[in-house]
Design a protein around this motif. Structure first.
Motif: not given
Length: 383
Positions: A194-197, A200-201, A239-242
């Motif tokens: 994952l990129r930083e943030g 879920n920030q 991997p990233a979205s809610a």
């Protein structure tokens, strides 16, 4: 409650009692707030995981605390320690581990609850991204919930834990697709960085594995998967979205600890390297315990070095059990292999046998390495 009674509780009853204990925790937090102490509590209910474990666990393993035996329990990545304090209320000896720099309130919450509850839970700050050591010599059961994808080096963490905990309840985020939901990764042994943030920030999120990637990671770090469950978005997770959040929950058994009392290295072994494998000499042997099995078989998993094949050609492995020969086998290619043979006689379960191995060739000592080198053994057992 007495621990002997708690060990017999089904996970459904543990979950019911956890929800009652949650009311007590909520009341304690309110007492702390009324005294003017403001704590940014961990925003998720740690004890809610037991409802998922009620769906995960099967058979005798539903008596979860029985797996721990007389050893302490470890809550790794404990957040505010709610699970640790609940387990203590059942009679368990518990170590609660987190890291102040990444904990949501700098571990102020877990320490405040300990003081208010008059708890004896041992709280420790450990950086799991360092070459860490755990406080206990041996844990019967570890809880490692929602922490793995926050680590830069999940491989090391799982490998180190496998040397200390006999069983582990693990949960982590997994993904079926990459972040744009165009590439299916569920069946590929991969992880998404994952990129930083990006998720879920939260800058502490790093690796999100595919299911295949997680299973291979567990295998490579010394764990056997006993129960496995996917929850959340189980159809098109990312991997990233809610909305694409999927979690894997699993009960694991440590193979290094299971085998620690079942094998005795005798002759022809070099020191362990990278915590997982050993070179052998041309002749090597080990004492092994025969398990309760209808047809027990010897299984030697090893890596054949390309340098040996190039210099010495195909390699033949011969073996004997208590002097009784097993059929040899020849390996012509470098890479991972397994030598598997059924035992030639019926030894009673629990008896110890000596297995002798002979290799047709080995690399001699030279300027680069003063040792005689045969094969690289990754595991040896009778199953």
């Amino acid at each position: 409650m007495r621990l002997a009674e708690a060990r017999q509780l089904d996970i459904a009853e543990l979950n019911r009692r956890a929800q009652l204990f949650q009311h007590r925790l909520d009341a304690v937090k309110q007492q702390i707030a009324r005294r003017g102490r403001q704590i940014a509590w961990y925003p998720y209910r740690s004890l809610s995981a037991l409802a998922i474990l009620e769906k995960l666990l099967t058979g005798e393993r539903r008596r979860l605390l029985e797996l721990a035996g007389d050893d302490p329990v470890l809550d790794l990545g404990c957040a505010d320690g709610e699970l640790a304090f609940f387990l203590e209320s059942l009679g368990c000896s518990v170590h609660a581990v987190d890291y102040a720099e990444t904990n949501s309130n700098g571990m102020e919450g877990v320490r405040a609850l300990k003081q208010e509850l008059g708890s004896s839970v041992e709280i420790l700050g450990v950086d799991l991204d360092s070459q860490f050591t755990l406080p206990g010599q041996r844990y019967g059961l570890a809880f490692f919930l929602g922490t793995l994808y926050h680590l830069k080096n999940p491989y090391y963490a799982l490998e180190a834990l496998a040397e200390r905990a006999r069983y582990c309840v693990l949960s982590t985020r997994i993904a079926a697709y990459d972040a744009d939901r165009r590439t299916l990764i569920r069946h590929l042994p991969v992880a998404y960085l994952l990129r930083e943030g990006e998720a879920n920030q939260d800058w502490t999120n790093y690796w999100v594995f595919s299911e295949a990637g997680l299973r291979l990671l567990l295998e490579r770090t010394g764990w056997e998967v006993l129960d496995f469950l996917r929850v959340g978005n189980t159809s098109c997770s990312d991997p990233a979205s809610a909305e694409g959040d999927e979690r894997a929950f699993c009960l694991l058994k440590s193979l290094p600890l299971e085998r620690a009392g079942l094998i005795e290295l005798l002759r022809g072994w070099h020191a362990v390297e990278y915590r997982s494998w050993r070179w052998t000499e041309k002749h090597f042997s080990a004492g092994l315990v025969v398990p309760a099995s209808m047809r027990p078989r010897l299984k030697l998993r090893f890596f054949l070095a390309e340098s040996l094949v190039q210099r010495l050609g195909p390699l033949t492995i011969s073996a004997s059990v208590n002097g009784q020969p097993l059929a040899p086998e020849t390996y012509s290619s470098a890479g991972e292999h397994a030598y598997v043979r059924h035992l030639p006689a019926a030894w009673p379960a629990g008896s110890r046998v000596v297995v002798d191995f002979h290799l047709s060739a080995a690399l001699p000592p030279d300027e680069s390495d003063p040792r005689e080198r045969g094969i690289i053994v990754t595991s040896l057992l009778i199953e």
